[in-house]
Design a protein around this motif. Sequence first.
Motif, short mmCIF file in Angstrom:
data_model
loop_
_atom_site.label_atom_id
_atom_site.label_comp_id
_atom_site.label_asym_id
_atom_site.label_seq_id
_atom_site.Cartn_x
_atom_site.Cartn_y
_atom_site.Cartn_z
N LEU A 315 0.83 -1.21 0.00
CA LEU A 315 0.00 0.00 0.00
C LEU A 315 0.86 1.26 0.00
CD1 LEU A 315 -2.71 1.51 0.27
CD2 LEU A 315 -2.48 1.24 2.75
N ILE A 316 1.92 1.28 0.79
CA ILE A 316 2.79 2.45 0.86
C ILE A 316 3.43 2.72 -0.50
CG2 ILE A 316 4.93 3.34 1.83
CD1 ILE A 316 2.74 3.62 3.75
N ASP A 317 3.90 1.65 -1.16
CA ASP A 317 4.49 1.82 -2.48
C ASP A 317 3.48 2.43 -3.45
OD1 ASP A 317 6.57 0.56 -1.27
OD2 ASP A 317 6.57 -1.22 -2.55
N GLN A 318 2.24 1.99 -3.36
CA GLN A 318 1.19 2.52 -4.24
C GLN A 318 0.95 4.00 -3.96
OE1 GLN A 318 -2.27 0.02 -3.65
NE2 GLN A 318 -1.11 -1.86 -4.07
N ILE A 319 0.97 4.37 -2.69
CA ILE A 319 0.75 5.77 -2.33
C ILE A 319 1.88 6.65 -2.88
CG2 ILE A 319 0.65 7.40 -0.39
CD1 ILE A 319 -0.76 5.21 1.23
N VAL A 320 3.13 6.18 -2.75
CA VAL A 320 4.26 6.95 -3.27
C VAL A 320 4.16 7.09 -4.78
CG1 VAL A 320 6.77 7.03 -3.53
CG2 VAL A 320 5.78 6.31 -1.36
N ARG A 321 3.79 6.03 -5.47
CA ARG A 321 3.65 6.10 -6.93
C ARG A 321 2.53 7.05 -7.32
NH1 ARG A 321 4.61 0.30 -6.42
NH2 ARG A 321 6.75 -0.13 -7.08
N ARG A 322 1.44 7.06 -6.55
CA ARG A 322 0.35 8.00 -6.84
C ARG A 322 0.83 9.44 -6.66
NH1 ARG A 322 -2.59 10.45 -3.33
NH2 ARG A 322 -2.41 8.89 -1.66
N ILE A 323 1.58 9.68 -5.59
CA ILE A 323 2.10 11.03 -5.34
C ILE A 323 3.04 11.45 -6.47
CG2 ILE A 323 3.62 12.37 -3.81
CD1 ILE A 323 2.34 10.87 -1.46
N LEU A 324 3.84 10.52 -6.96
CA LEU A 324 4.72 10.81 -8.09
C LEU A 324 3.92 11.22 -9.32
CD1 LEU A 324 7.42 7.96 -7.94
CD2 LEU A 324 7.86 10.41 -7.79
N ALA A 325 2.83 10.50 -9.55
CA ALA A 325 2.00 10.79 -10.72
C ALA A 325 1.29 12.13 -10.59
CB ALA A 325 0.99 9.66 -10.93
N GLU A 326 0.97 12.53 -9.35
CA GLU A 326 0.22 13.76 -9.13
C GLU A 326 1.10 15.00 -9.01
OE1 GLU A 326 -1.97 12.91 -5.61
OE2 GLU A 326 -3.47 11.64 -6.62
N THR A 327 2.39 14.82 -8.76
CA THR A 327 3.30 15.96 -8.57
C THR A 327 3.86 16.42 -9.91
OG1 THR A 327 3.92 15.10 -6.39
CG2 THR A 327 5.34 16.79 -7.35
N PRO A 328 3.69 17.69 -10.26
CA PRO A 328 4.19 18.19 -11.55
C PRO A 328 5.70 18.05 -11.66
CG PRO A 328 2.66 19.75 -10.55
CD PRO A 328 2.95 18.73 -9.51
N VAL A 329 6.16 17.55 -12.80
CA VAL A 329 7.60 17.42 -13.06
C VAL A 329 8.13 18.77 -13.52
CG1 VAL A 329 9.36 16.24 -14.44
CG2 VAL A 329 7.31 15.00 -13.66
N PRO A 330 9.28 19.21 -12.98
CA PRO A 330 9.80 20.52 -13.38
C PRO A 330 10.16 20.57 -14.85
CG PRO A 330 11.42 19.29 -12.10
CD PRO A 330 10.13 18.54 -12.00
N VAL A 331 9.92 21.72 -15.46
CA VAL A 331 10.25 21.94 -16.87
C VAL A 331 11.44 22.87 -16.92
CG1 VAL A 331 9.43 22.81 -19.08
CG2 VAL A 331 7.84 21.64 -17.54
N GLY A 332 12.42 22.54 -17.73
CA GLY A 332 13.61 23.38 -17.83
C GLY A 332 14.86 22.55 -17.75
N SER A 333 16.00 23.18 -17.95
CA SER A 333 17.26 22.47 -17.98
C SER A 333 17.69 22.02 -16.60
CB SER A 333 18.35 23.38 -18.57
OG SER A 333 19.62 22.74 -18.49
N ALA A 334 18.14 20.77 -16.52
CA ALA A 334 18.68 20.25 -15.25
C ALA A 334 20.20 20.34 -15.25
CB ALA A 334 18.26 18.79 -15.07
N ARG A 335 20.78 20.77 -16.36
CA ARG A 335 22.25 20.85 -16.47
C ARG A 335 22.77 22.09 -15.76
NH1 ARG A 335 24.33 17.68 -20.79
NH2 ARG A 335 22.70 16.63 -22.02
N ARG A 336 24.06 22.03 -15.47
CA ARG A 336 24.75 23.18 -14.91
C ARG A 336 24.85 24.27 -15.96
NH1 ARG A 336 28.38 22.62 -10.68
NH2 ARG A 336 28.62 20.43 -11.27
#
Length: 337
Positions: A315-336
């Motif tokens: 259940l905990i793994d499922q909750i974490v995966r749901r939170i991952l799916a619901e949290t917006p992924v940042p847009v933009g360069s991750a490079r230095r």
Amino acid sequence: MSETEGLVGTAPAMGIDEVGARAADIVRNVEAVISGKREAVTASLTVLLAEGHLLIEDVPGVGKTMLAKALARSVDCTVSRIQFTPDLLPSDVTGVSVFDQVSRRFEFKPGPVFANLVIGDEINRASPKTQSALLECMEERQVTADGTTYRLEQPFTVVATQNPVEMEGTYPLPEAQRDRFMARISMGYPATADELSMLAHRETASPLDTLEPVVSLAELRAMIVAVQHVFTSEPVKQYAVELARATRDDRQLRLGASPRATLQLIRAAKAHAAMHGRDFVLPDDVDALAVPVLAHRLVPTSRAVGGHDHDGGPLIDQIVRRILAETPVPVGSARRE
């Protein structure tokens, strides 16, 4: 002294490409003993390079201790093993002061925790008091006995195994100690082909007996320093913070991720990036490690648990995966820049 300061100056410089190559050597070496478990092997090495601590939890007989031993033998460093039992005392782990009849004074005799890699076998079979003996070691990399503090040699990693909490003769780990483990993984049962291969190659001897180190202690230290210098952009850091905050506000959880969890998630993501030949962290690195780094720290509400085991289990793994799916992924360069 910070962890980085303890390693810089003693370790030769190592480029990210070389870190990836040496990490691949270690993975191949461990897989000579543990076949078909690439995800578990990679996760264990990720924790080692991030200078974290690993908790391997699963039913007996699936190779938890074998994985820990194979990882330890792949690196030429000091290794100790502690078999946790109900009668084990805290001093059996950290060490004890013994009176010397010749010098007429007490001398500290270091315990097995004074090693680069400590294997804690079946850690939840010891009493909570003995389990707690590792708290200071795991967080502050030191042991305090009779008012004197003794520093542990860097790097220092605890790889602990434990059986599921419902099994006879086990004690749940205190929340403070679970939070000190960077990640928790499970081995799972082997695939049919891997189990048949095990029967064919282990009838007369264990491949662990002939396993040789592929990385020296100096090389390991250099790899750790290189990982610490992997770049993490502000959007990626913000993404990790948002994931942690989402666990604290989730209605299915009564205990969310701590600030320590956020810090360790970023450290693990750096190691994951370096192992893939990058000197910068992507959101994908954070996503890949969110479940093993966050899940074991979270406590579900009694209503959410329902028919699941008492610490949440899948259940905990499922909750974490749901939170991952619901949290917006940042847009933009991750490079230095």
